[in-house]
Enzyme design. Structure first.
Site, mmCIF file in Angstrom:
data_model
loop_
_atom_site.group_PDB
_atom_site.id
_atom_site.type_symbol
_atom_site.label_atom_id
_atom_site.label_comp_id
_atom_site.label_asym_id
_atom_site.label_seq_id
_atom_site.Cartn_x
_atom_site.Cartn_y
_atom_site.Cartn_z
ATOM 1 N N LYS A 123 -15.892 10.212 -23.788
ATOM 2 C CA LYS A 123 -15.133 11.191 -24.363
ATOM 3 C C LYS A 123 -15.290 11.633 -25.438
ATOM 4 O O LYS A 123 -15.015 13.191 -25.655
ATOM 5 C CB LYS A 123 -13.739 10.367 -24.658
ATOM 6 C CG LYS A 123 -12.865 9.890 -23.743
ATOM 7 C CD LYS A 123 -11.250 9.159 -24.006
ATOM 8 C CE LYS A 123 -11.616 7.888 -24.795
ATOM 9 N NZ LYS A 123 -12.054 6.571 -24.705
ATOM 10 N N THR A 124 -16.160 10.948 -26.628
ATOM 11 C CA THR A 124 -16.399 11.205 -28.132
ATOM 12 C C THR A 124 -17.897 12.211 -28.317
ATOM 13 O O THR A 124 -17.875 13.685 -27.949
ATOM 14 C CB THR A 124 -16.506 10.086 -28.441
ATOM 15 O OG1 THR A 124 -15.979 9.459 -29.284
ATOM 16 C CG2 THR A 124 -17.097 10.812 -30.842
ATOM 17 N N ARG A 135 -12.344 -4.805 -30.566
ATOM 18 C CA ARG A 135 -11.384 -4.892 -31.029
ATOM 19 C C ARG A 135 -11.239 -6.579 -29.877
ATOM 20 O O ARG A 135 -11.674 -6.708 -29.274
ATOM 21 C CB ARG A 135 -10.341 -3.878 -29.362
ATOM 22 C CG ARG A 135 -9.876 -3.065 -31.073
ATOM 23 C CD ARG A 135 -9.278 -2.157 -29.902
ATOM 24 N NE ARG A 135 -9.570 -1.302 -28.849
ATOM 25 C CZ ARG A 135 -8.946 -1.958 -27.866
ATOM 26 N NH1 ARG A 135 -8.135 -2.506 -26.931
ATOM 27 N NH2 ARG A 135 -9.946 -1.505 -26.594
ATOM 28 N N SER A 179 -13.262 3.208 -23.341
ATOM 29 C CA SER A 179 -14.389 3.262 -23.884
ATOM 30 C C SER A 179 -15.016 2.973 -23.571
ATOM 31 O O SER A 179 -15.686 2.729 -22.377
ATOM 32 C CB SER A 179 -13.970 2.104 -24.987
ATOM 33 O OG SER A 179 -14.793 1.677 -25.618
ATOM 34 N N ASP A 204 -10.171 11.471 -29.145
ATOM 35 C CA ASP A 204 -9.456 9.875 -28.760
ATOM 36 C C ASP A 204 -7.712 10.307 -28.519
ATOM 37 O O ASP A 204 -8.119 9.327 -27.409
ATOM 38 C CB ASP A 204 -9.751 9.121 -29.116
ATOM 39 C CG ASP A 204 -9.938 7.748 -29.050
ATOM 40 O OD1 ASP A 204 -11.009 7.257 -27.430
ATOM 41 O OD2 ASP A 204 -9.106 6.723 -29.203
ATOM 42 N N LYS A 247 -6.582 2.251 -33.556
ATOM 43 C CA LYS A 247 -5.861 1.529 -31.586
ATOM 44 C C LYS A 247 -4.358 0.882 -31.911
ATOM 45 O O LYS A 247 -3.576 1.411 -31.072
ATOM 46 C CB LYS A 247 -6.570 1.163 -30.823
ATOM 47 C CG LYS A 247 -8.435 1.582 -29.941
ATOM 48 C CD LYS A 247 -7.772 3.060 -29.348
ATOM 49 C CE LYS A 247 -8.511 3.507 -28.650
ATOM 50 N NZ LYS A 247 -9.764 3.976 -28.563
ATOM 51 N N HIS A 289 -4.783 8.836 -23.697
ATOM 52 C CA HIS A 289 -5.647 8.144 -24.017
ATOM 53 C C HIS A 289 -7.169 8.768 -23.497
ATOM 54 O O HIS A 289 -7.555 9.015 -22.820
ATOM 55 C CB HIS A 289 -6.151 6.660 -23.715
ATOM 56 C CG HIS A 289 -7.971 6.139 -24.586
ATOM 57 N ND1 HIS A 289 -8.560 4.859 -23.778
ATOM 58 C CD2 HIS A 289 -7.797 6.524 -25.407
ATOM 59 C CE1 HIS A 289 -9.170 4.967 -24.634
ATOM 60 N NE2 HIS A 289 -8.840 5.343 -26.221
ATOM 61 N N ARG A 294 -20.924 1.157 -34.367
ATOM 62 C CA ARG A 294 -19.143 3.006 -34.859
ATOM 63 C C ARG A 294 -19.350 3.618 -35.910
ATOM 64 O O ARG A 294 -20.018 3.431 -36.624
ATOM 65 C CB ARG A 294 -17.983 2.204 -35.012
ATOM 66 C CG ARG A 294 -17.759 1.489 -33.397
ATOM 67 C CD ARG A 294 -16.939 3.084 -32.780
ATOM 68 N NE ARG A 294 -16.424 1.820 -31.426
ATOM 69 C CZ ARG A 294 -15.602 2.317 -30.886
ATOM 70 N NH1 ARG A 294 -15.990 4.097 -30.719
ATOM 71 N NH2 ARG A 294 -15.349 2.696 -29.525
HETATM 72 N N1 LIG Z 1 -23.254 11.052 -18.829
HETATM 73 C C1 LIG Z 1 -23.628 10.517 -20.262
HETATM 74 N N2 LIG Z 1 -22.465 10.918 -19.733
HETATM 75 C C2 LIG Z 1 -22.076 10.179 -21.477
HETATM 76 N N3 LIG Z 1 -21.979 9.458 -22.049
HETATM 77 C C3 LIG Z 1 -23.238 8.823 -22.012
HETATM 78 C C4 LIG Z 1 -24.191 9.860 -20.591
HETATM 79 N N4 LIG Z 1 -25.094 8.724 -20.712
HETATM 80 C C5 LIG Z 1 -25.437 7.462 -21.701
HETATM 81 N N5 LIG Z 1 -24.413 8.354 -22.510
HETATM 82 C C6 LIG Z 1 -23.802 7.061 -23.816
HETATM 83 O O1 LIG Z 1 -22.350 6.533 -23.829
HETATM 84 C C7 LIG Z 1 -21.689 6.960 -24.768
HETATM 85 C C8 LIG Z 1 -20.454 7.020 -24.431
HETATM 86 O O2 LIG Z 1 -19.628 6.923 -25.461
HETATM 87 P P1 LIG Z 1 -18.151 7.651 -26.330
HETATM 88 O O3 LIG Z 1 -18.298 8.993 -26.169
HETATM 89 O O4 LIG Z 1 -18.068 6.828 -27.505
HETATM 90 O O5 LIG Z 1 -17.082 7.125 -25.589
HETATM 91 P P2 LIG Z 1 -15.919 7.235 -25.863
HETATM 92 O O6 LIG Z 1 -15.073 8.185 -26.349
HETATM 93 O O7 LIG Z 1 -14.946 7.298 -24.048
HETATM 94 O O8 LIG Z 1 -15.647 5.269 -25.953
HETATM 95 C C9 LIG Z 1 -22.477 7.041 -25.581
HETATM 96 O O9 LIG Z 1 -23.353 6.465 -25.843
HETATM 97 C C10 LIG Z 1 -23.573 8.341 -24.576
HETATM 98 O O10 LIG Z 1 -24.689 8.197 -25.570
HETATM 99 C C1 LIG Z 2 -12.498 2.095 -30.195
HETATM 100 C C2 LIG Z 2 -12.151 2.130 -29.142
HETATM 101 O O1 LIG Z 2 -11.801 2.990 -28.472
HETATM 102 P P1 LIG Z 2 -12.773 4.379 -27.971
HETATM 103 O O2 LIG Z 2 -13.932 3.646 -27.478
HETATM 104 O O3 LIG Z 2 -12.183 4.645 -26.510
HETATM 105 O O4 LIG Z 2 -13.201 5.089 -29.084
HETATM 106 C C3 LIG Z 2 -11.976 1.315 -29.023
HETATM 107 O O5 LIG Z 2 -11.383 0.679 -27.751
HETATM 108 O O6 LIG Z 2 -11.741 -0.210 -30.263
HETATM 109 MN MN LIG Z 3 -14.535 7.804 -28.504
#
Ligand SMILES: Nc1ncnc2c1ncn2[C@@H]1O[C@H](COP(=O)(O)OP(=O)(O)O)[C@@H](O)[C@H]1O
Ligand SMILES: C=C(OP(=O)(O)O)C(=O)O
Ligand SMILES: [Mn+2]
Length: 537
Positions: A251-252, A62, A247, A266, A210, A229, A330
């Site tokens: 979360k995911t 972003r 981010s 999200d 977003k 969020h 992504r």
């Molecule tokens: N202890 C942990 N818990 C969660 N994710 C982790 C951890 N260690 C490494 N990771 C990595 O961190 C990233 C978390 O990203 P994601 O779940 O997409 O975050 P969000 O959805 O909050 O943006 C992933 O690439 C995951 O593999």
């Molecule tokens: C997609 C986004 O967030 P997140 O990593 O929380 O999914 C973003 O911030 O552009």
């Molecule tokens: Mn996410």
């Protein structure tokens, strides 16, 4: 095209359109986005997993510095505007600048073959936005089809006039930006009177997703609904958990749990009936993705999923380890690509567990702490984490940051509004909060996904309530001394340093940052009273 519809785009200023491809099917999109006649970033490439990969050029995250909102009678007294003392991404533009940007976007799209996708944002009929996306790039139509809630044929038939319109003109940009005092040629602009979002100069898919989140964050709290969020899932007993986090905090990853039904990864609301998703798909990070640690997400990468900025060789072979284009690689996929989900509508009851995810790059925060109600408010407003490289332009190293409500970039109203709505719901439904650090500790390594998952399991099965706790000083956080399935040595962060004094030095520095940041909230009694719940120097 399932529904034949005659749509005129003239009312948006888009004229002489040669053809409108309306809500194309996945098969139509596949053919369109892999067409060999396409050039540059328009053209997707088929990968070995059946998903198409696209590249987004300069913008692989972003661009918050290029976000603007028209300041007019509707927004003047409602939006949380940026100010000299308290900067945020809600930068005002005039109606004149808006007209110029709109002219830029609509002239790019006029006279072309366009894609129009109508979809919903928000699972509940009474609060959802009917959104119309207009763009010339096939894969962008695919992206929004994945990410937003796909209407049934009947819903599409009766769609009517949209509540919000997104005009994506990523192929052009605004050369005259200096005359209008804008940051760059790129623009992500909102007009709440016209109910239109304009995008120019950036191809990053996340701006559309977003962008609408920012709009839900405007409309819902004003109706007394928490807008969050966070990811969300539901256990076998119907117990709902939400996971807040900026981010990259997990979360995911952590909400995608085979033992629990996924509600969403999200963006969620919490109203009188419970927690509901805004979206119809997930947008997972794929850097270093492994089948072993994240099997469900790995399996979701198949036909109809759309990869972004992933390294794919001429034979379609994927290298998830390669972050040379960006750390923010992504994949978007419709939520049905995850097996264990809440069906048919992504909603459930009230949340009982609220988890704040933080990825602390300082190595100070415990991997899990139990929060008191006062600490819940304090840490929610603080929104501490480290911004990981890539999701925002210009961030190339993990940076400690305070992102109010764990999503400052998407807040349209003042942070305390989101705090109030969340706390009201938590109190009504006896929800408890925990802070989970998915970041680093004194070993210099990131806490393992395995340990974090076990911590989450102990929060969600309630056993953490029976664990003995110790108080970590400075932050005064209660941390369990032992949890089944979790390496005991990591629970107290002081034990991960060879000298506990090393932790203390870092903790003191971080505590100072918390104290300074919280000064943003101490101009009223409520805020002042929360200072005692934060770190003490
Ligand atoms: N202890 C942990 N818990 C969660 N994710 C982790 C951890 N260690 C490494 N990771 C990595 O961190 C990233 C978390 O990203 P994601 O779940 O997409 O975050 P969000 O959805 O909050 O943006 C992933 O690439 C995951 O593999
Ligand atoms: C997609 C986004 O967030 P997140 O990593 O929380 O999914 C973003 O911030 O552009
Ligand atoms: Mn996410």
């Amino acid at each position: 095209m399932k529904v034949a519809k005659s749509i005129s785009l003239d009312k948006y200023g888009i004229n002489n359109v040669t053809e409108i491809i309306y809500n194309p099917s996945y098969d139509e999109l596949f053919i369109a986005e892999t067409d060999e006649n396409l050039q540059g970033f328009e053209r997707g490439q088929l990968s070995e997993l059946g998903a198409v990969n696209v590249m987004t050029g300069d913008f692989t995250g972003r661009s918050p510095k290029d976000k603007y909102i028209v300041k007019d009678a509707v927004t003047e007294n409602t939006i949380w505007w940026t100010s000299e003392n308290a900067k945020n991404d809600n930068k005002p533009i005039s109606q004149d600048t808006w007209e110029a940007l709109k002219q830029n976007a609509t002239s790019e799209l006029s006279g072309k073959k366009l894609y129009v996708v109508d979809a919903f944002c928000g699972a509940n009929e009474d609060t959802r936005l009917k959104v119309r996306f207009i763009m010339e790039v096939a894969w962008q139509a695919h992206f929004v089809k994945n990410m937003f809630i796909r209407p049934t044929d009947a819903e599409l038939e009766n769609f009517g006039e949209p509540d919000f319109v997104v005009i994506n003109a990523s192929k052009t940009s605004f050369k005259d930006y200096k005359t209008h005092n804008l940051n760059s040629e790129v623009y992500v602009a909102f007009n709440l009177t016209e109910k239109i979002q304009l995008i120019g100069g950036t191809w990053y898919g996340g701006e559309m997703k977003k962008g609408l989140f920012s709009m839900m964050n405007y409309y819902l709290p004003l109706q007394g609904i928490a807008s969050m969020h966070c990811s969300a899932n539901k256990g076998k007993e119907g117990d709902v958990a939400v996971f807040f986090g900026l981010s990259g905090t997990g979360k995911t990853t952590l909400s995608t749990d085979p033992k629990r039904e996924l509600i969403g990864d999200d963006e969620h609301g919490w109203d009188k009936d419970g927690v509901f998703n805004f979206e119809g798909g997930c947008y997972a990070k794929t850097i270093d993705l492994s089948k072993e640690h994240e099997p469900e997400i790995f399996a979701a990468i198949k036909r109809d999923a759309l990869l972004e900025n992933v390294t794919v060789d001429a034979d379609g072979k994927i290298d998830f380890k390669d972050g040379s284009v960006t750390q923010n690689t992504r994949v978007s996929y419709p939520i049905e690509h995850i097996e264990n989900i809440v069906k048919p509508v992504s909603k459930a009851g009230h949340a009982k567990k609220v988890i704040f995810l933080t990825a602390d790059a300082f190595g100070v925060m415990p991997p899990v702490s139990k929060l008191t109600p006062e600490q819940t408010k304090y840490y929610f407003l603080s929104g501490f984490t480290a911004k990981l490289a890539g999701t925002e332009r210009g961030v190339t190293q993990p940076e400690p940051t305070f992102s109010a409500c764990f999503g400052k970039a998407f807040l349209s109203l003042h942070p305390t509004k989101y705090g109030e709505e969340l706390v009201k719901k938590m109190e009504e439904h006896n929800a408890t909060a925990y802070m989970v650090n998915t970041g680093w500790n004194g070993t210099g390594k990131r806490i393992s996904i395995k340990d974090t998952r076990a911590i989450i399991d102990r929060i969600l099965d309630g056993s953490i309530e029976n664990a003995e706790t110790t108080i970590v000083p400075i932050f005064n956080l209660a941390v369990p001394t032992g949890l089944e399935g979790v390496d005991t040595n990591i629970l107290d962060p002081r034990n991960t340093y060879s000298e506990a004094s090393e932790w203390e030095t870092k903790a003191t520095d971080l505590a100072q940052l918390f104290v300074t940041n919280f000064e943003n909230y101490t101009d009223n009694e409520e805020g002042k009273s929360l200072v005692a719940a934060g770190p003490q120097l």
